[in-house]
Motif scaffolding. Structure first.
Motif, PDB file in Angstrom:
ATOM      1  N   ALA A 194     -17.238   5.758 -10.295  1.00 19.61           N
ATOM      2  CA  ALA A 194     -18.029   4.876  -9.440  1.00 19.61           C
ATOM      3  C   ALA A 194     -17.403   4.890  -8.054  1.00 19.61           C
ATOM      4  CB  ALA A 194     -18.064   3.455 -10.008  1.00 19.61           C
ATOM      5  N   ALA A 195     -18.045   4.176  -7.110  1.00 18.11           N
ATOM      6  CA  ALA A 195     -17.558   4.181  -5.734  1.00 18.11           C
ATOM      7  C   ALA A 195     -16.155   3.602  -5.614  1.00 18.11           C
ATOM      8  CB  ALA A 195     -18.533   3.411  -4.842  1.00 18.11           C
ATOM      9  N   ASP A 196     -15.783   2.691  -6.516  1.00 20.61           N
ATOM     10  CA  ASP A 196     -14.479   2.025  -6.392  1.00 20.61           C
ATOM     11  C   ASP A 196     -13.341   2.751  -7.097  1.00 20.61           C
ATOM     12  OD1 ASP A 196     -15.188   1.611  -9.007  1.00 20.61           O
ATOM     13  OD2 ASP A 196     -14.715  -0.525  -9.025  1.00 20.61           O
ATOM     14  N   THR A 197     -13.601   3.891  -7.723  1.00 20.60           N
ATOM     15  CA  THR A 197     -12.595   4.554  -8.566  1.00 20.60           C
ATOM     16  C   THR A 197     -11.271   4.753  -7.839  1.00 20.60           C
ATOM     17  OG1 THR A 197     -14.274   5.699  -9.883  1.00 20.60           O
ATOM     18  CG2 THR A 197     -12.060   6.631  -9.888  1.00 20.60           C
ATOM     19  N   PHE A 198     -11.298   5.411  -6.689  1.00 20.38           N
ATOM     20  CA  PHE A 198     -10.047   5.734  -5.998  1.00 20.38           C
ATOM     21  C   PHE A 198      -9.493   4.528  -5.233  1.00 20.38           C
ATOM     22  CE2 PHE A 198     -12.245   9.999  -6.075  1.00 20.38           C
ATOM     23  CZ  PHE A 198     -11.507  10.472  -7.134  1.00 20.38           C
TER      24      PHE A 198
ATOM     25  N   GLY B 276      10.098   4.518   0.803  1.00 24.97           N
ATOM     26  CA  GLY B 276       9.306   3.320   0.529  1.00 24.97           C
ATOM     27  C   GLY B 276       7.821   3.546   0.626  1.00 24.97           C
ATOM     28  N   ASP B 277       7.389   4.674   1.211  1.00 24.31           N
ATOM     29  CA  ASP B 277       5.964   4.992   1.275  1.00 24.31           C
ATOM     30  C   ASP B 277       5.489   5.495  -0.078  1.00 24.31           C
ATOM     31  OD1 ASP B 277       5.061   4.281   3.745  1.00 24.31           O
ATOM     32  OD2 ASP B 277       5.638   6.157   4.705  1.00 24.31           O
ATOM     33  N   ARG B 278       4.208   5.317  -0.318  1.00 28.91           N
ATOM     34  CA  ARG B 278       3.585   5.794  -1.551  1.00 28.91           C
ATOM     35  C   ARG B 278       2.289   6.499  -1.166  1.00 28.91           C
ATOM     36  NH1 ARG B 278       3.586   1.745  -6.499  1.00 28.91           N
ATOM     37  NH2 ARG B 278       5.793   2.231  -6.300  1.00 28.91           N
ATOM     38  N   LEU B 279       2.197   7.799  -1.453  1.00 31.12           N
ATOM     39  CA  LEU B 279       1.080   8.649  -1.027  1.00 31.12           C
ATOM     40  C   LEU B 279       0.164   8.961  -2.204  1.00 31.12           C
ATOM     41  CD1 LEU B 279      -0.347  10.673   0.970  1.00 31.12           C
ATOM     42  CD2 LEU B 279       1.335  12.369   0.212  1.00 31.12           C
ATOM     43  N   PHE B 280      -1.133   8.783  -2.013  1.00 35.44           N
ATOM     44  CA  PHE B 280      -2.135   9.193  -3.006  1.00 35.44           C
ATOM     45  C   PHE B 280      -3.184  10.016  -2.286  1.00 35.44           C
ATOM     46  CE2 PHE B 280      -6.239   7.772  -5.231  1.00 35.44           C
ATOM     47  CZ  PHE B 280      -6.205   8.843  -6.112  1.00 35.44           C
ATOM     48  N   PHE B 281      -3.246  11.303  -2.626  1.00 41.09           N
ATOM     49  CA  PHE B 281      -4.264  12.176  -2.024  1.00 41.09           C
ATOM     50  C   PHE B 281      -5.244  12.609  -3.107  1.00 41.09           C
ATOM     51  CE2 PHE B 281      -6.341  14.825   0.868  1.00 41.09           C
ATOM     52  CZ  PHE B 281      -5.800  14.631   2.136  1.00 41.09           C
ATOM     53  N   GLN B 282      -6.503  12.371  -2.843  1.00 38.69           N
ATOM     54  CA  GLN B 282      -7.566  12.713  -3.790  1.00 38.69           C
ATOM     55  C   GLN B 282      -7.751  14.230  -3.782  1.00 38.69           C
ATOM     56  OE1 GLN B 282     -11.304  11.111  -2.501  1.00 38.69           O
ATOM     57  NE2 GLN B 282     -12.475  12.531  -3.757  1.00 38.69           N
TER      58      GLN B 282
ATOM     59  N   ARG C   4      -9.530   1.461  -6.221  1.00 39.29           N
ATOM     60  CA  ARG C   4      -8.788   0.614  -7.162  1.00 39.29           C
ATOM     61  C   ARG C   4      -7.387   1.167  -7.407  1.00 39.29           C
ATOM     62  NH1 ARG C   4     -11.374  -3.544  -9.009  1.00 39.29           N
ATOM     63  NH2 ARG C   4     -13.652  -3.603  -8.943  1.00 39.29           N
ATOM     64  N   ILE C   5      -7.262   2.483  -7.433  1.00 36.58           N
ATOM     65  CA  ILE C   5      -5.930   3.085  -7.572  1.00 36.58           C
ATOM     66  C   ILE C   5      -5.072   2.729  -6.359  1.00 36.58           C
ATOM     67  CG2 ILE C   5      -4.671   5.271  -7.692  1.00 36.58           C
ATOM     68  CD1 ILE C   5      -7.068   6.416  -9.224  1.00 36.58           C
ATOM     69  N   VAL C   6      -5.671   2.823  -5.175  1.00 38.58           N
ATOM     70  CA  VAL C   6      -4.946   2.472  -3.946  1.00 38.58           C
ATOM     71  C   VAL C   6      -4.436   1.036  -4.020  1.00 38.58           C
ATOM     72  CG1 VAL C   6      -5.200   2.110  -1.462  1.00 38.58           C
ATOM     73  CG2 VAL C   6      -6.192   4.140  -2.531  1.00 38.58           C
ATOM     74  N   ALA C   7      -5.311   0.121  -4.488  1.00 32.15           N
ATOM     75  CA  ALA C   7      -4.938  -1.295  -4.548  1.00 32.15           C
ATOM     76  C   ALA C   7      -3.901  -1.565  -5.634  1.00 32.15           C
ATOM     77  CB  ALA C   7      -6.186  -2.141  -4.782  1.00 32.15           C
ATOM     78  N   GLU C   8      -4.154  -1.060  -6.839  1.00 31.11           N
ATOM     79  CA  GLU C   8      -3.294  -1.381  -7.971  1.00 31.11           C
ATOM     80  C   GLU C   8      -1.923  -0.735  -7.865  1.00 31.11           C
ATOM     81  OE1 GLU C   8      -5.652  -0.133 -11.262  1.00 31.11           O
ATOM     82  OE2 GLU C   8      -7.157  -1.721 -10.992  1.00 31.11           O
ATOM     83  N   GLU C   9      -1.845   0.452  -7.245  1.00 31.53           N
ATOM     84  CA  GLU C   9      -0.568   1.164  -7.139  1.00 31.53           C
ATOM     85  C   GLU C   9       0.141   0.894  -5.813  1.00 31.53           C
ATOM     86  OE1 GLU C   9       0.725   2.690  -9.643  1.00 31.53           O
ATOM     87  OE2 GLU C   9      -1.057   2.385 -10.889  1.00 31.53           O
ATOM     88  N   ARG C  10      -0.428   0.002  -4.993  1.00 30.75           N
ATOM     89  CA  ARG C  10       0.171  -0.358  -3.706  1.00 30.75           C
ATOM     90  C   ARG C  10       0.419   0.885  -2.860  1.00 30.75           C
ATOM     91  NH1 ARG C  10      -0.823  -5.063  -2.373  1.00 30.75           N
ATOM     92  NH2 ARG C  10       1.080  -5.306  -1.130  1.00 30.75           N
TER      93      ARG C  10
END
Length: 755
Positions: free
Chosen positions: A47-51, A11-17, A53-59
């Motif tokens: 821009a500063a919000d690039t990553f 159930g976790d979702r990982l996003f590493f830049q 927004r991905i965190v927010a939109e992809e939960r």
């Protein structure tokens, strides 16, 4: 590893830049074994919000980043938690460089309060962590929470100060992900020297670390000669190699300095000993930065350059980067007694350039009223001040290429955001890349079409498409610019006379009536997956040295079709960074040089193929699409053949080429060996599997026909690469339609020119 480190997995979702070239890519992929979903992003930091927004939109539930990005967001005044829905996010990870205490405060106040921010630190060589986070332990500002499971990590103090709190990061026990050794190091000598010679019995990683009373760990930067600037590890040897060619420099030393106000918390400083009578003025500093960016990368460009009288040297004559690093960071010098000139350290430690505040602390420029820009002269001064403040570099000239001065991606984004705040409207990245200079920015802000020659200040600098009347002067310009290639103006005409398409053949850069730059394109309509695709091969990109800041204007003019496929098979080192900045991808391939008899076993197969070089026989066998290729290449000394085995056939296009050998490398053998080695280069093969089946017979037939000594092909065309000598191949492409394995080298300057 992931399950033990975090509560829950499924159930976790990982996003590493991360990029694919960093160890965190491998680390991230291993999370799949715990049932974790991973989120991948292929694109720029816009821009500063690039990553965020991905965190927010992809939960995203676990977000991994680096201190440089957090610093960038903080500097831009961005508050992710206030403008985005981060309710799914419950843990953040940070690595790559030192995470300072104030950044914990920023995450708590601007992202999400009471959320663990875990600092992790390890290495690419072990694909793992030495110290990391733990969901069962409290988080303390500025610290990694604990040692990794099963790793006996210690802080080893220097021998002359056994009570020092800060010491070498060592591991006292074997661990599962420890490398077995280096490739080609049969007896392990180099491997031992790299990790065990300094402290026998301990893996020495090259970091400085401090154990805290409550079991945490605090990192203090690198301890060896490797620099870690904004999370990028840089070896100094390549920097010194480039500086060897810069006149006036006697000695150079690049060291890392802690600087909390810099993205990532560190910066590179360059200490120089100059020849007698030479002074480090702005012109020399600019030249040094430009050469490091041009011959190396923007990561090689120092934040500060300081002229010193001497660099620290040990009694056995070795330069001591460790001593210089301690001096610039205000730390006690650990090996002072081993130095023959320890007195030089005080001058280094107190050098005004290394102690000066960043230029970002100066007052900001006034914002134009109601979005109305000032006159060109004032606009020039304001933009110059912004560039100097954001890039922390002065002076910057009107036409200086900002990319050549070492501006990296974060700095460019910061600069464009600052200019947007100043001017009241954004400057597109693509527009900036067309002319990355103050003059180029003036043109964008004022409207390039409205800019007069006087406003540009360059006597009418402009770009226009090549016309029929321009072919002769451009051919002469290319002959002069590429004099070392030995291609005369008559042969350069082939770039414009081929008739493969009516697409623009190139763009020219003029200063008044003087031609000062050119970029060419060899274009043709190709069939890819039963669809017609425009493929443009970039060629002959050259700009006079004093106009280098405007070279991007040529490239941007050429890349005007978002649906086209662009290739570049012969990029110069200086153009590689510009192509990658325009989202070209390196073609993941090498060339294989295949001499005779390496595949002799294929001579004894169950069938014997029919090989024909007869143009009529070859053309008759081909499909309509292949016949078009045959006709288009027949006039350019290409050997075209078919290999027939029963109902199957392979159609090959081969070009005879010469590999030049440097006489200086051959030494005395240059008197006896030829300086050009002829070889046969496969540009296209329609059936690689059939070719592999009969490789030796086909190879011998081609070599005999073209009087060459080896067959050369791209490794990626074969399902299984044959035996041969692997050679580097530097090529790249950009396409919305085709994959890495699909571009071939037909319809290119390789066909048209004796390269």
């Amino acid at each position: 590893m992931h399950s033990a480190r975090r509560r829950g997995s499924h159930g976790d979702r990982l996003f590493f830049q991360t990029s694919c070239g960093w160890m965190m890519w491998n680390w991230q992929l291993s999370a799949l074994a715990s049932g974790v979903e991973i989120v991948l992003y292929d694109g720029p930091l816009a821009a500063a919000d690039t990553f965020w927004r991905i965190v927010a939109e992809e939960r995203v539930t676990v977000f991994g980043t680096n201190p440089a990005y957090l610093h960038f967001c903080e500097e831009k005044g961005f508050s992710p938690g206030r403008v985005l829905d981060l309710s799914a996010l419950r843990t953040m990870l940070s690595t790559g460089s030192i995470l300072y205490p104030r950044q914990y405060d920023w995450v708590s106040s601007k992202v999400k309060s009471s959320m663990p921010l875990q600092s992790i630190s390890g290495g690419t060589d072990i694909i793992g962590c030495f110290v990391l986070g733990n969901p069962n332990l409290p988080v303390h500002r500025g610290e990694a929470q604990c040692r990794s499971l099963g790793l006996d990590v210690r802080s080893l103090p220097p021998p002359d100060d056994p009570r020092a709190k800060i010491g070498e990061l060592v591991c006292a026990n074997p661990f599962p992900s420890r490398p077995l050794g280096f490739h080609g190091d049969a007896d392990g000598t180099r491997f031992h020297a790299a990790y065990f010679a300094q402290n026998p019995g301990y893996w020495t990683h090259g970091d400085l670390i401090e154990a805290t009373p409550h079991g945490g760990w605090r990192l203090h930067g690198r301890s060896d000669g490797v620099l870690n600037v904004r999370g990028i590890r840089i070896g100094t040897a390549e920097i010194y190699r480039i500086l060897d060619d810069v006149g006036g420099i006697v000695e150079a030393m690049a060291v890392e300095q802690q600087a909390e106000d810099e993205p990532g918390g560190t910066r590179m400083v360059l200490l120089l000993v100059l020849r007698e009578g030479v002074v480090l003025d702005s012109a020399l500093a600019k030249h040094i930065r430009s050469e490091l960016a041009r011959c190396g990368s923007p990561a090689f460009v120092p934040a500060r350059i300081a002229q010193v009288d001497a660099l620290p040297v040990t009694f056995n004559g070795k330069r001591s980067e460790i001593a210089a690093r301690d001096a610039v960071n205000g730390r006690p010098v650990r090996n002072r007694d081993a130095l023959q000139n320890a007195e030089c350290l005080e001058a280094i430690a107190n050098h005004p350039v290394l102690r000066a505040p960043p230029t970002a602390s100066v007052s900001r420029e006034p914002t134009p009223v109601c979005g109305v820009l000032p006159d060109v002269e004032q606009l020039r001064k304001d933009l110059q001040a912004i560039c100097q403040r954001v890039l922390d570099l002065a002076p910057i000239g009107w036409s200086d290429n900002l990319l050549d001065l070492g501006a990296d991606s974060l700095a460019i984004v910061s600069l464009l955001l600052e200019i947007e705040s100043y001017a009241g409207h954004p400057v597109p990245l693509s527009a900036f890349l067309r002319a990355p200079s103050i003059e180029g920015l003036i043109a964008v802000l004022s409207g390039a079409e409205a800019m007069t020659a006087q406003q540009l200040g360059r006597s009418g600098l402009h770009v226009r498409a090549l016309g029929p009347e321009d072919v002769e002067p451009v051919c002469r310009f290319l002959e002069e610019s590429f004099r070392g290639a030995g291609i005369d103006a008559t042969k350069w005409r082939r770039l414009f006379d081929h008739g493969w398409s009516d697409h623009t053949r190139g763009f020219m850069l003029f200063d008044g009536n003087a031609l000062v730059g050119f970029i060419g394109a060899v274009a043709a309509r190709r069939q890819v997956n039963e669809e017609a695709v425009l493929v443009c091969n970039l060629s002959s990109w050259v700009v006079r040295a004093q106009y280098r800041g405007w070279g991007m204007a040529l490239l941007a003019s050429m890349l005007d079709d978002a649906n086209a496929t662009y290739t570049c098979f012969t990029p110069q080192p200086s153009s590689w960074a510009a192509l990658i900045a325009q989202r070209f991808k390196p073609l993941d391939s090498q060339r294989i040089a295949i001499p005779p008899l390496l595949q002799a076993a294929t001579l004894f197969g169950s069938t014997r193929p029919m090989i024909s070089f007869d143009p009529a026989v070859v053309r008759e066998r081909l499909t309509s699409h292949q016949r078009q290729i045959f006709d288009d290449h027949a006039a350019y000394d290409c050997l075209q053949l078919i290999v027939v085995d029963g109902p199957d056939y392979a159609y090959l296009v081969v070009k005879r080429r010469d590999q030049r050998l440097a006489a200086s490398r051959l030494g005395r053998l240059a008197r006896f060996l030829p300086l050009k080695i002829p070889y046969s280069d496969i540009l296209h093969c329609s059936a690689p599997v059939l070719l592999l089946r009969h490789l030796e017979r086909v190879k011998l037939a081609i070599l005999r026909r073209q009087r060459t000594v080896a067959l050369v092909a791209e490794a990626r065309i074969f399902p299984v690469p044959p035996r041969g000598m692997m050679l580097p191949m530097i090529t790249c492409f950009r396409s919305p339609l085709i994959a890495d394995g699909e571009p071939d080298r037909l319809y290119s300057e390789i066909v048209l020119l004796p390269i």
